[in-house]
Design a protein around this motif. Structure first.
Motif, PDB file in Angstrom:
ATOM      1  N   SER A  54       0.827  -1.206   0.000  1.00 31.27           N
ATOM      2  CA  SER A  54       0.000   0.000   0.000  1.00 31.27           C
ATOM      3  C   SER A  54       0.858   1.251   0.000  1.00 31.27           C
ATOM      4  O   SER A  54       0.531   2.242  -0.652  1.00 31.27           O
ATOM      5  CB  SER A  54      -0.913   0.002   1.230  1.00 31.27           C
ATOM      6  OG  SER A  54      -1.802  -1.085   1.185  1.00 31.27           O
ATOM      7  N   GLY A  55       1.975   1.216   0.744  1.00 29.28           N
ATOM      8  CA  GLY A  55       2.877   2.361   0.754  1.00 29.28           C
ATOM      9  C   GLY A  55       3.479   2.639  -0.606  1.00 29.28           C
ATOM     10  O   GLY A  55       3.585   3.787  -1.034  1.00 29.28           O
ATOM     11  N   LEU A  56       3.885   1.568  -1.303  1.00 28.63           N
ATOM     12  CA  LEU A  56       4.436   1.731  -2.649  1.00 28.63           C
ATOM     13  C   LEU A  56       3.410   2.354  -3.599  1.00 28.63           C
ATOM     14  O   LEU A  56       3.710   3.313  -4.325  1.00 28.63           O
ATOM     15  CB  LEU A  56       4.886   0.377  -3.203  1.00 28.63           C
ATOM     16  CG  LEU A  56       6.090  -0.314  -2.559  1.00 28.63           C
ATOM     17  CD1 LEU A  56       6.334  -1.658  -3.234  1.00 28.63           C
ATOM     18  CD2 LEU A  56       7.331   0.554  -2.646  1.00 28.63           C
ATOM     19  N   LEU A  57       2.203   1.785  -3.584  1.00 26.92           N
ATOM     20  CA  LEU A  57       1.173   2.276  -4.500  1.00 26.92           C
ATOM     21  C   LEU A  57       0.747   3.704  -4.158  1.00 26.92           C
ATOM     22  O   LEU A  57       0.537   4.529  -5.048  1.00 26.92           O
ATOM     23  CB  LEU A  57      -0.035   1.345  -4.469  1.00 26.92           C
ATOM     24  CG  LEU A  57       0.186  -0.081  -4.992  1.00 26.92           C
ATOM     25  CD1 LEU A  57      -1.086  -0.903  -4.833  1.00 26.92           C
ATOM     26  CD2 LEU A  57       0.635  -0.072  -6.443  1.00 26.92           C
ATOM     27  N   ALA A  58       0.620   3.979  -2.853  1.00 23.84           N
ATOM     28  CA  ALA A  58       0.199   5.322  -2.441  1.00 23.84           C
ATOM     29  C   ALA A  58       1.227   6.360  -2.863  1.00 23.84           C
ATOM     30  O   ALA A  58       0.873   7.427  -3.386  1.00 23.84           O
ATOM     31  CB  ALA A  58      -0.016   5.365  -0.928  1.00 23.84           C
ATOM     32  N   LYS A  59       2.504   6.081  -2.630  1.00 26.22           N
ATOM     33  CA  LYS A  59       3.558   7.041  -2.984  1.00 26.22           C
ATOM     34  C   LYS A  59       3.621   7.247  -4.495  1.00 26.22           C
ATOM     35  O   LYS A  59       3.732   8.392  -4.975  1.00 26.22           O
ATOM     36  CB  LYS A  59       4.899   6.542  -2.461  1.00 26.22           C
ATOM     37  CG  LYS A  59       6.069   7.492  -2.725  1.00 26.22           C
ATOM     38  CD  LYS A  59       5.890   8.822  -2.008  1.00 26.22           C
ATOM     39  CE  LYS A  59       5.978   8.661  -0.510  1.00 26.22           C
ATOM     40  NZ  LYS A  59       5.956   9.964   0.195  1.00 26.22           N
ATOM     41  N   ALA A  60       3.546   6.154  -5.239  1.00 25.88           N
ATOM     42  CA  ALA A  60       3.597   6.268  -6.700  1.00 25.88           C
ATOM     43  C   ALA A  60       2.388   7.026  -7.236  1.00 25.88           C
ATOM     44  O   ALA A  60       2.507   7.876  -8.134  1.00 25.88           O
ATOM     45  CB  ALA A  60       3.675   4.885  -7.334  1.00 25.88           C
ATOM     46  N   ASN A  61       1.218   6.761  -6.679  1.00 24.08           N
ATOM     47  CA  ASN A  61       0.005   7.406  -7.176  1.00 24.08           C
ATOM     48  C   ASN A  61      -0.072   8.879  -6.784  1.00 24.08           C
ATOM     49  O   ASN A  61      -0.733   9.670  -7.464  1.00 24.08           O
ATOM     50  CB  ASN A  61      -1.228   6.647  -6.698  1.00 24.08           C
ATOM     51  CG  ASN A  61      -1.432   5.354  -7.457  1.00 24.08           C
ATOM     52  OD1 ASN A  61      -1.061   5.251  -8.624  1.00 24.08           O
ATOM     53  ND2 ASN A  61      -1.997   4.352  -6.804  1.00 24.08           N
ATOM     54  N   GLN A  62       0.611   9.266  -5.719  1.00 20.50           N
ATOM     55  CA  GLN A  62       0.724  10.692  -5.406  1.00 20.50           C
ATOM     56  C   GLN A  62       1.425  11.424  -6.546  1.00 20.50           C
ATOM     57  O   GLN A  62       1.024  12.513  -6.949  1.00 20.50           O
ATOM     58  CB  GLN A  62       1.494  10.882  -4.101  1.00 20.50           C
ATOM     59  CG  GLN A  62       0.706  10.557  -2.854  1.00 20.50           C
ATOM     60  CD  GLN A  62       1.537  10.677  -1.596  1.00 20.50           C
ATOM     61  OE1 GLN A  62       2.707  11.072  -1.641  1.00 20.50           O
ATOM     62  NE2 GLN A  62       0.962  10.324  -0.458  1.00 20.50           N
ATOM     63  N   ILE A  63       2.492  10.799  -7.054  1.00 20.22           N
ATOM     64  CA  ILE A  63       3.225  11.386  -8.182  1.00 20.22           C
ATOM     65  C   ILE A  63       2.343  11.428  -9.424  1.00 20.22           C
ATOM     66  O   ILE A  63       2.302  12.433 -10.150  1.00 20.22           O
ATOM     67  CB  ILE A  63       4.508  10.570  -8.456  1.00 20.22           C
ATOM     68  CG1 ILE A  63       5.437  10.622  -7.237  1.00 20.22           C
ATOM     69  CG2 ILE A  63       5.223  11.083  -9.698  1.00 20.22           C
ATOM     70  CD1 ILE A  63       6.633   9.697  -7.331  1.00 20.22           C
ATOM     71  N   ARG A  64       1.615  10.318  -9.661  1.00 17.53           N
ATOM     72  CA  ARG A  64       0.752  10.263 -10.834  1.00 17.53           C
ATOM     73  C   ARG A  64      -0.363  11.312 -10.762  1.00 17.53           C
ATOM     74  O   ARG A  64      -0.704  11.928 -11.778  1.00 17.53           O
ATOM     75  CB  ARG A  64       0.138   8.862 -10.940  1.00 17.53           C
ATOM     76  CG  ARG A  64       1.158   7.731 -11.038  1.00 17.53           C
ATOM     77  CD  ARG A  64       1.686   7.542 -12.407  1.00 17.53           C
ATOM     78  NE  ARG A  64       0.703   6.951 -13.299  1.00 17.53           N
ATOM     79  CZ  ARG A  64       0.955   6.621 -14.558  1.00 17.53           C
ATOM     80  NH1 ARG A  64       2.147   6.868 -15.089  1.00 17.53           N
ATOM     81  NH2 ARG A  64       0.016   6.088 -15.315  1.00 17.53           N
ATOM     82  N   HIS A  65      -0.901  11.524  -9.550  1.00 20.36           N
ATOM     83  CA  HIS A  65      -1.997  12.494  -9.404  1.00 20.36           C
ATOM     84  C   HIS A  65      -1.529  13.911  -9.710  1.00 20.36           C
ATOM     85  O   HIS A  65      -2.270  14.714 -10.282  1.00 20.36           O
ATOM     86  CB  HIS A  65      -2.562  12.437  -7.987  1.00 20.36           C
ATOM     87  CG  HIS A  65      -3.257  11.147  -7.681  1.00 20.36           C
ATOM     88  ND1 HIS A  65      -3.593  10.758  -6.406  1.00 20.36           N
ATOM     89  CD2 HIS A  65      -3.684  10.146  -8.502  1.00 20.36           C
ATOM     90  CE1 HIS A  65      -4.188   9.584  -6.453  1.00 20.36           C
ATOM     91  NE2 HIS A  65      -4.252   9.190  -7.707  1.00 20.36           N
TER      92      HIS A  65
END
Length: 276
Positions: A54-65
């Motif tokens: 979840s941490g990996l996906l959350a951090k990556a998706n912050q960048i994507r957003h």
């Protein structure tokens, strides 16, 4: 007592204390110190831990957003976006949390989540759904139980043992805590900024007949039931008390087909391989 009004705030507080699965954390930390470790191997191992994934996906998706780009679901893509340093930070932070390793039921929770992920992935492959998304969503499907462990481990264990007899886990959770682990897990997934279809799959994984959303919801829901029917991991608590007929119909499953028989065999074999 958790309520719909305070759930988001309480889950945000609880998220700071969520424990990781220790074996995975230690292996990840070892890999991060090895210069020969590939990002692909690291991401594959990280996919077996709910908190780290979840941490990996959350951090990556912050960048994507920030760049108005769609969410990523693949842990390798996420790790590639954020880089080794961020991955190391996420793993180290997770390792600082206290895992309830000595609490009865903690090992079963981990093995159950992995079993559901394997079954969901096999079903998804058969039904033309993203097998990677099905695996990841299923690894995360019971994260709400971790929050209940933190809130009151004694009360949760008592509820869990009582519910092994009649399968009324979510009803007892709601009566004692105000919200059950499906609602808490969905709130936690939203706090972590996970994709909305993950949020809804987590919320719906115990629904008896109400899955009408994405195919991902249906596959996680059916997988949750099938691991108990297949008795993986083996446990006297495993009993099939419900099967969502609408989810089964949405996936087009034919229980009598050779394809399903082969699927059951692969699920059992893959799960037992993970224990070696």
């Amino acid at each position: 007592m958790l309520t719909p009004q305070n759930l988001a705030a309480e889950v945000a507080r609880l998220a700071q204390d969520l424990p990781p699965f220790p074996k995975v954390v230690m292996r990840l930390l070892d890999m991060l110190q090895d210069d020969n470790t590939s990002l692909e191997a690291l991401a594959h191992l990280a996919s077996h831990d709910a908190v780290i994934l979840s941490g990996l996906l959350a951090k990556a998706n912050q960048i994507r957003h920030i760049n108005a780009q769609p969410d990523v679901h693949d842990p390798f893509v996420a790790a590639s976006l954020i880089g080794f340093d961020q991955v190391r930070s996420i793993v180290a932070t997770a390792g600082m949390h206290k895992f309830l390793a000595e609490e009865k039921g903690a090992t079963f929770l981990f093995l159950h989540s992995r079993a559901v992920a394997i079954v969901a992935q096999e079903l998804a492959t058969m039904c033309g759904i993203s097998s990677e998304k099905a695996y990841v969503a299923s690894i995360l499907h019971d994260i709400g139980q971790l929050c209940l462990h933190i809130l009151d481990p004694g009360a949760f264990e008592e509820i869990y043992q009582q519910s092994a007899i009649d399968g009324r886990l979510v009803e007892r959770e709601a009566a004692v805590f105000g919200q059950d682990h499906t609602e808490i897990g969905a709130a936690l997934a939203r706090h972590w900024q996970l994709p909305e279809d993950f949020v809804e799959a987590i919320r719906a994984h115990h629904d008896d007949d109400g899955v009408t959303g994405s195919p991902l919801q249906a596959v996680v829901n059916v997988a949750e039931s099938l691991v108990r029917a297949l008795d993986i991991p083996p446990s006297p608590k495993n009993r099939l008390t419900r099967l969502n007929s609408r989810a089964v119909a949405a996936l087009g499953i034919d229980w009598h087909s050779q394809e399903m028989s082969d699927c059951f065999g692969r699920c059992r074999a893959r799960f037992h391989q993970t224990l070696d």
